[in-house]
Design an enzyme around this catalytic site. Structure first.
Site, PDB file in Angstrom:
ATOM      1  N   LEU A  74       0.832  -1.193   0.000  1.00 44.44           N
ATOM      2  CA  LEU A  74       0.000   0.000   0.000  1.00 44.44           C
ATOM      3  C   LEU A  74       0.870   1.248   0.000  1.00 44.44           C
ATOM      4  O   LEU A  74       0.535   2.251  -0.649  1.00 44.44           O
ATOM      5  CB  LEU A  74      -0.924   0.006   1.217  1.00 44.44           C
ATOM      6  CG  LEU A  74      -1.826   1.241   1.370  1.00 44.44           C
ATOM      7  CD1 LEU A  74      -2.750   1.388   0.171  1.00 44.44           C
ATOM      8  CD2 LEU A  74      -2.630   1.160   2.662  1.00 44.44           C
ATOM      9  N   TYR A  75       1.974   1.207   0.725  1.00 41.17           N
ATOM     10  CA  TYR A  75       2.897   2.347   0.714  1.00 41.17           C
ATOM     11  C   TYR A  75       3.327   2.673  -0.709  1.00 41.17           C
ATOM     12  O   TYR A  75       3.282   3.833  -1.144  1.00 41.17           O
ATOM     13  CB  TYR A  75       4.117   2.034   1.582  1.00 41.17           C
ATOM     14  CG  TYR A  75       5.242   3.030   1.438  1.00 41.17           C
ATOM     15  CD1 TYR A  75       5.119   4.314   1.946  1.00 41.17           C
ATOM     16  CD2 TYR A  75       6.425   2.686   0.793  1.00 41.17           C
ATOM     17  CE1 TYR A  75       6.148   5.239   1.814  1.00 41.17           C
ATOM     18  CE2 TYR A  75       7.463   3.594   0.658  1.00 41.17           C
ATOM     19  CZ  TYR A  75       7.318   4.867   1.162  1.00 41.17           C
ATOM     20  OH  TYR A  75       8.341   5.771   1.022  1.00 41.17           O
TER      21      TYR A  75
END
Length: 660
Positions: A241-242
C-alpha cells in the site's frame, strides 16, 4: 578537529550546475503512455476519492489541535527570519517533514549554504517522537524554525505562503514504512495522498507559485524484475500500500503539473541510511538488538536467495535533493491558472551498488565488535520486495548526481553517531552496567524532548536497573567514570539557551557559557557575612548541570515546574551514578538540590546571579544585534533576594536606560 555533528551531517553541498540540454519530459512521459495506464488512472481516481473522504475529518481535527500552536506577530517574525536568504541567488524553501530523517539533513544543508528555510512537521508517533524533537533542537541551533503542524491543515499552509513567498517546496513529509501499512492503512491515505493534495492546492494558489521537489520512493517499482530500475520502467505493479500511495502521488503531481503549471520533480529514494536515521529501518533496529544481545530477523527470498538493497547514504541523498532544487524550472501558473508548460521530472536517487542484507549485518558486527544472533526466515508476503537497484543516469546527466559513500563507510559513520547519541561506552570489559547507565541517559534525554501535549511515560517503566550498591564508593571517581561524566557534560557546551534561540538571537550563548560567567560572578563578588563564596562558585558551576540531558526547558514549552524538576532530578541521579556515586557525586547532587530548593544563603545568592547574568546577556544582545529583549528585564524586576543581586541588576538597568 571537526565536531561530531559536523562529521555526521553533510557539509554544505555546492550548487549543482548540470547540463540541462537533455529533455527529461520524453522519457518521463513514457511512464504514462503504456496500455497499463487504465489501472493507474483508476488508482488516481480512487486516491482522489479517498483523499476527499478522509480530508474533512482530518483537517477539522488538525485545525483544532493546531489552533493554539501557530500564529501571532512573534510567530510571523520567526518565520520571516528563518526564511531569510543569506546568499546571492539563494532560495526560500519550505521543507515539510523537516524533523524527519531526510528532512533534517536537507534543512541543515540548505541553511549552511545560505538558503532560507522554514520547516513543517507534525511530530507523529510512528516512531519515537523524541528523536524528532532532538532533531528539531539541532535545527534550531542552525537557525531553522520548525512549525508544528500537519500538511493536511489548509489554513496553516495558506498562512505560511501568505507570510513567506517561498520559491521552492521540498516535500518530504510522508507516512513511511512498508509493513506498517498492514496495521494502519488509513495513515498512508491521510499523509501520502490527502496531505499531498492539500499541499499542492496551497502551492497552486500561491503567488508566485513555488517549484516543488518531493519524495516518491523506489517502492513504486514493485514487482518489476528488470534491473537496474530505470525511470522509464513500468510502475503499475505495487507490492505494498505504501508503494501504491507513492505511485498515486506521482499521478497526482503529474495532473497538477499539466493543469496548473506547477514545476514538479519527484525523487525515488533507494533505502536511505545514516546518522539520525529512522528506528524502524533494518540497519537501525539491527544495531539496537545486536548491542542489547537480542536476536535479529534476517529475511531471505525465494529459493533461499538473500535479499539485497541499494543502500544510499544520507549525504548522497542530500546532494541529490539540492541538485534537484537547483535545476528545477519555475512554475508557470499564477493564482491557480496555468500560463504555459512547466517541467515535470522524476529521478532515481540511489547508490547503484546493491548489497545483501547478510553482508550489511556482517559490516555492523565489525563496527560494533559484537556478533549478531541471526534468525534466518523466509520473507513473508508483507509488501517487501527481494531486491532494489537504481539506474541513476538521468540524475547524473541532469544535475551531476554522483554518490560517493559505500556501505562500509556509511555504516561506520552511523555506528559512531548511534553510540554517541545513545550514550554507549562500548568495547571494554565489564561495561554491562555502564551500558545500562547509557540507556538511562538516552531515555531520560528522549523523555525530556517529548512533546508537552504528549507527556512522557513513567520513567520507572523504561529505565533499566542501576548497578548494585557495591558499585558505589566514597572516594573520588575513577578515570573512566570521570571521563564518562564529562562526556555527558559536553552537551552543556553545545546546547544553546532556548530563550535566545526562540528570539532569533544570532550565535546565542550555550548553557555552559551561562554557568561559566555565573561562576566568575561568584568569584569576584564581595564577601557577604554568612555566605560561603567558594560554595557559591561550585553551585554556579553545577546549578544547570541536569540540562546536559533534559535540555534548557523554558516556560513557553508548556511543562510545569513540577514536571521540569522531576525530569532534571532523574537526569541528575543518572549523572551522579555515572560519576560513580562517591563523595564527589554526592557533593554535586547536594549543591544542585540546595540550589533548586533555594534553601540556603548561598542558594539565594546564586539564584540572584542566575538572573543577573541573564539580563546582562540580554543587554549585550540588545547592544550588539539591535534586539528588543525587554521581557527578560520585566520578568526579573523586583525578584532579587540579595543586596549584591539588587546592586548589580540596578547597574545593568541603568546602563540600558542610557543606551536607549
Amino acid at each position: 578537529m571537526p565536531s561530531l555533528e559536523e562529521e555526521l551531517f553533510p557539509s554544505t553541498p555546492g550548487k549543482f550546475k548540470g547540463d540541462r540540454a537533455h529533455n527529461m519530459n520524453r522519457q518521463v512521459y513514457r511512464c504514462f503512455a503504456s496500455t497499463s495506464t487504465m489501472f493507474l488512472w483508476a488508482l488516481f481516481l480512487i486516491a482522489l476519492t479517498a483523499s476527499y473522504l478522509s480530508f474533512q475529518g482530518f483537517v477539522d481535527s488538525g485545525s483544532r489541535y493546531l489552533s493554539a500552536s501557530w500564529g501571532g506577530i512573534n510567530w510571523e517574525k520567526q518565520l520571516r527570519s528563518s526564511a531569510q536568504i543569506q546568499r546571492h541567488g539563494g532560495f526560500s524553501v519550505l521543507v515539510t517533514g523537516a524533523a524527519g530523517f531526510v528532512g533534517s539533513h536537507v534543512s541543515i544543508a540548505l541553511k549552511r549554504r545560505g538558503d532560507g528555510v522554514v520547516g513543517l512537521d507534525n511530530f507523529n508517533d510512528y516512531y519515537d517522537p523524541s528523536l524528532k524533537r532532538a532533531r528539531k533542537s539541532l535545527l534550531e541551533t542552525h537557525g531553522v524554525f520548525i512549525v508544528e503542524g500537519d500538511v493536511n491543515d489548509a489554513k496553516l499552509l495558506a498562512k505560511l505562503f501568505d507570510v513567506v513567498a517561498f520559491s521552492h517546496v521540498m516535500h518530504l513529509a510522508a507516512q513511511a514504512g512498508v509493513r506498517y501499512a498492514m496495521v494502519n492503512p488509513h495513515s498512508y491515505v491521510h499523509s501520502n495522498i490527502a496531505g499531498l493534495v492539500t499541499l499542492l492546492e496551497a502551492c497552486k494558489n500561491a503567488d508566485p507559485q513555488p517549484a516543488i521537489v518531493w519524495a516518491s520512493s523506489s517502492s513504486v517499482y514493485g514487482l518489476n524484475d528488470k534491473v537496474p530500475f530505470s525511470e522509464a520502467d513500468r510502475t503499475d505493479q505495487p507490492a505494498s500500500l505504501y508503494a501504491a500511495t507513492k505511485k498515486a502521488g506521482e499521478e497526482i503531481t503529474h495532473s497538477y503539473n499539466h493543469i496548473y503549471g506547477l514545476s514538479i520533480t519527484g525523487l525515488r529514494f533507494f533505502t536511505v541510511y545514516g546518522p539520525w536515521g529512522r528506528p524502524d529501518m533494518a540497519y537501525f533496529s539491527f544495531t539496537r538488538n545486536i548491542l542489547q544481545g537480542k536476536s535479529i530477523t534476517v529475511y531471505r527470498g525465494k529459493n533461499r536467495v538473500d535479499l539485497a538493497r541499494d543502500f544510499t547514504y544520507i549525504d548522497d541523498i542530500v546532494k541529490g535533493c539540492l541538485g534537484s532544487l537547483d535545476t528545477a524550472g519555475k512554475s508557470t501558473g499564477s493564482g491557480g491558472k496555468k500560463r504555459g508548460p512547466a517541467p515535470y521530472r522524476i529521478f532515481n536517487l540511489g547508490n547503484t551498488s546493491p548489497v545483501t542484507v547478510p553482508t550489511l549485518v556482517s559490516i555492523l558486527e565489525r563496527h560494533l565488535k559484537v556478533k549478531a544472533k541471526r534468525n534466518i526466515v523466509d520473507m513473508p508476503g508483507n509488501g517487501d520486495v527481494p531486491f532494489t537497484h537504481a539506474n541513476i543516469s538521468s540524475a547524473r546527466r541532469e544535475f551531476g548526481y554522483k554518490p560517493t559513500t559505500d556501505l562500509q563507510t556509511g555504516l561506520k559513520k552511523f555506528v559512531k553517531w548511534y553510540l554517541s547519541y545513545y550514550g554507549y561506552n562500548h568495547g571494554k570489559p565489564g561495561q554491562h552496567d555502564k551500558d545500562a547507565f547509557a540507556l538511562t541517559f538516552a531515555r531520560v534525554y528522549r523523555m525530556a524532548a517529548a512533546s508537552p501535549s504528549s507527556p512522557p511515560s513513567n520513567a520507572a517503566a523504561t529505565i533499566p536497573p542501576l548497578p548494585p550498591s557495591s558499585a558505589v564508593h566514597d572516594g573520588p571517581p575513577s578515570a573512566s567514570s570521570a571521563i564518562d561524566f564529562l562526556s555527558i557534560c559536553h552537551r552543556l557546551k553545545t546546547t544553546k539557551r532556548t530563550g535566545w534561540v526562540r528570539r532569533n538571537v544570532e550565535n546565542p550563548e550555550s548553557i555552559a557559557d551561562h554557568m561559566h560567567r555565573m561562576g566568575l560572578m561568584a568569584l569576584i563578588a564581595s564577601d557577604v557575612p554568612g555566605v560561603d563564596r567558594n560554595k557559591c562558585v561550585k553551585m554556579a558551576i553545577v546549578h544547570d548541570i541536569a540540562e546536559a540531558i533534559v535540555g534548557d526547558i523554558c516556560p513557553e514549552d508548556g511543562i510545569s515546574k513540577e514536571e521540569k524538576s522531576r525530569r532534571e532530578q532523574d537526569a541528575l541521579d543518572h549523572m551522579c551514578n555515572v560519576l560513580g556515586g562517591g563523595s564527589r557525586a554526592k557533593e554535586v547532587a547536594d549543591l544542585w538540590m540546595e540550589y533548586e530548593a533555594n534553601s540556603s544563603p548561598e542558594a539565594k545568592f546564586v539564584k540572584d546571579l542566575d538572573k543577573v547574568e541573564m539580563i546582562l546577556q540580554a543587554l549585550e544582545y540588545e547592544n550588539e544585534q539591535g534586539k528588543d529583549l525587554d521581557e527578560f528585564f520585566q520578568s526579573t524586576a523586583g525578584k532579587f533576594q540579595t543586596e549584591t543581586g539588587k546592586a548589580w541588576a540596578s547597574e545593568i538597568v541603568s546602563r540600558r536606560r542610557k543606551n536607549n
